[in-house]
Design a protein around this motif. Sequence first.
Motif, PDB file in Angstrom:
ATOM      1  N   ARG A 136       0.997   3.993   8.996  1.00 30.84           N
ATOM      2  CA  ARG A 136       1.878   3.153   7.658  1.00 30.84           C
ATOM      3  C   ARG A 136       3.289   3.537   7.576  1.00 30.84           C
ATOM      4  O   ARG A 136       4.206   1.622   7.339  1.00 30.84           O
ATOM      5  CB  ARG A 136       0.929   2.846   6.970  1.00 30.84           C
ATOM      6  N   ASP A 137       3.359   4.456   7.681  1.00 35.38           N
ATOM      7  CA  ASP A 137       5.156   4.977   7.587  1.00 35.38           C
ATOM      8  C   ASP A 137       5.738   3.936   9.004  1.00 35.38           C
ATOM      9  O   ASP A 137       6.792   3.714   8.607  1.00 35.38           O
ATOM     10  CB  ASP A 137       5.281   5.986   6.804  1.00 35.38           C
ATOM     11  N   ALA A 138       5.135   4.552   9.744  1.00 37.21           N
ATOM     12  CA  ALA A 138       6.090   4.167  11.139  1.00 37.21           C
ATOM     13  C   ALA A 138       6.598   2.886  11.218  1.00 37.21           C
ATOM     14  O   ALA A 138       7.134   2.382  11.547  1.00 37.21           O
ATOM     15  CB  ALA A 138       5.509   4.691  12.490  1.00 37.21           C
ATOM     16  N   PHE A 139       4.782   2.122  10.442  1.00 35.20           N
ATOM     17  CA  PHE A 139       5.082   0.895  10.367  1.00 35.20           C
ATOM     18  C   PHE A 139       6.581  -0.651   9.292  1.00 35.20           C
ATOM     19  O   PHE A 139       7.145  -0.626   9.757  1.00 35.20           O
ATOM     20  CB  PHE A 139       3.632  -0.143  10.177  1.00 35.20           C
ATOM     21  N   VAL A 140       5.619   0.734   7.882  1.00 42.05           N
ATOM     22  CA  VAL A 140       6.605   0.281   7.232  1.00 42.05           C
ATOM     23  C   VAL A 140       8.571   0.624   7.694  1.00 42.05           C
ATOM     24  O   VAL A 140       9.352  -0.702   6.963  1.00 42.05           O
ATOM     25  CB  VAL A 140       6.787   0.533   6.189  1.00 42.05           C
ATOM     26  N   ALA A 177      -4.102   1.127  -4.340  1.00 45.53           N
ATOM     27  CA  ALA A 177      -3.857  -0.661  -3.887  1.00 45.53           C
ATOM     28  C   ALA A 177      -4.295  -0.337  -1.989  1.00 45.53           C
ATOM     29  O   ALA A 177      -5.253  -1.229  -1.702  1.00 45.53           O
ATOM     30  CB  ALA A 177      -2.150  -0.299  -2.841  1.00 45.53           C
ATOM     31  N   LEU A 178      -4.770   0.603  -1.850  1.00 46.55           N
ATOM     32  CA  LEU A 178      -5.709   0.995  -0.653  1.00 46.55           C
ATOM     33  C   LEU A 178      -7.235   0.185  -0.843  1.00 46.55           C
ATOM     34  O   LEU A 178      -7.530  -0.334  -0.127  1.00 46.55           O
ATOM     35  CB  LEU A 178      -5.595   2.283  -0.009  1.00 46.55           C
ATOM     36  N   LEU A 179      -7.244   0.871  -2.044  1.00 53.50           N
ATOM     37  CA  LEU A 179      -9.109   1.007  -2.537  1.00 53.50           C
ATOM     38  C   LEU A 179      -8.567  -0.913  -2.585  1.00 53.50           C
ATOM     39  O   LEU A 179      -9.861  -1.979  -2.386  1.00 53.50           O
ATOM     40  CB  LEU A 179      -9.475   1.384  -3.780  1.00 53.50           C
ATOM     41  N   ILE A 232       0.850  -1.454   0.343  1.00 52.91           N
ATOM     42  CA  ILE A 232       0.041  -0.005   0.000  1.00 52.91           C
ATOM     43  C   ILE A 232       0.736   1.485   0.236  1.00 52.91           C
ATOM     44  O   ILE A 232       0.643   2.564  -0.982  1.00 52.91           O
ATOM     45  CB  ILE A 232      -1.044  -0.553   1.294  1.00 52.91           C
ATOM     46  N   GLN A 233       1.863   1.396   0.840  1.00 53.17           N
ATOM     47  CA  GLN A 233       2.916   2.215   1.011  1.00 53.17           C
ATOM     48  C   GLN A 233       3.816   2.827  -0.433  1.00 53.17           C
ATOM     49  O   GLN A 233       3.602   3.973  -0.756  1.00 53.17           O
ATOM     50  CB  GLN A 233       3.694   2.064   2.250  1.00 53.17           C
ATOM     51  N   ARG A 234       3.681   1.496  -1.489  1.00 54.96           N
ATOM     52  CA  ARG A 234       5.100   1.350  -2.259  1.00 54.96           C
ATOM     53  C   ARG A 234       3.808   2.759  -3.668  1.00 54.96           C
ATOM     54  O   ARG A 234       4.914   2.617  -4.706  1.00 54.96           O
ATOM     55  CB  ARG A 234       6.138   1.002  -2.445  1.00 54.96           C
ATOM     56  N   SER A 235       2.885   1.694  -3.537  1.00 54.96           N
ATOM     57  CA  SER A 235       2.581   1.703  -4.993  1.00 54.96           C
ATOM     58  C   SER A 235       1.788   3.473  -4.646  1.00 54.96           C
ATOM     59  O   SER A 235       0.891   3.990  -3.553  1.00 54.96           O
ATOM     60  CB  SER A 235       0.422   1.692  -4.717  1.00 54.96           C
ATOM     61  N   PRO A 236       0.768   4.551  -5.789  1.00 48.86           N
ATOM     62  CA  PRO A 236       1.194   6.137  -5.764  1.00 48.86           C
ATOM     63  C   PRO A 236      -0.598   6.020  -5.838  1.00 48.86           C
ATOM     64  O   PRO A 236      -1.365   5.037  -5.835  1.00 48.86           O
ATOM     65  CB  PRO A 236       1.575   6.268  -7.514  1.00 48.86           C
TER      66      PRO A 236
END
Length: 254
Positions: A240-244, A75-77, A67-71
């Motif tokens: 999500r950034d903190a997790f990744v 990916a979230l949807l 999700i985080q690397r997809s523009p």
Amino acid sequence: MGVSTSRPETAVAVVTVDFPPVNALPVRGWYDLAAAVRAAGSDPGVHCVLLAAAGRGFNAGVDLKEIQRSPGHRALLGANHGCAAAFSAVYDCEVPVVAAVQGFCLGGGVGLVGNADAIVASDDAAFGLPELDRGALGAATHLSRLVPQHLMRTLYYTSRTVTAWELHRHGAVWRVVPRGELPGAAMELAREIAAKDGTLLRMAKAAINGIDPVDVRRSYRYEQSFTFEAGLSGVADRHRDAFVQGGAGKERQP
């Protein structure tokens, strides 16, 4: 790696999820799982589907790194729709679904087992929704099917997990067994169910779903609207950034 289906016994289909290292499923994986469960349930020779997973844990939810690397929000949807499809496939499967759960069962994993018909778990299994720590919402619908309302709320707000033994006390888990005995114990229950008349089992599944007091599909989709809202607001990205990026403690992978 991926989703596979086997037929170790005549009337039992085993759908196995294998996405190393922690079975955090990418968007495609959720759709593949949905398709496999639907196909197994629609086979007239199958009387019971056994949902299992390879590796140290049953399911760690969605692949947040994808999700985080997809523009944008593609990916979230995709994850939202893919999870909804997989959860619905388990719930709407034409025959009973037995879930065999080992290790961690988090996020989307709770969505799967909450919609299953029966759960057999290993004694190291833990169930929970770390959604608030991941910048998301959802699957309270399914956790509500496993524990009483106030316990669900406490678990949801705190992101704590509950053990297999605790779920057994609440009547959600059929059996808790040592990890090495899980495949056999789950198959034993699936075999007992599969011994029934296939036509009657399908009628029973439809009848039981028909008297369910909660529409799990609509309820979960309502929850998902808040997940997307969190995404649009920016708060989800921070978590999500903190997790990744490997933040401390609870932000790490299971």
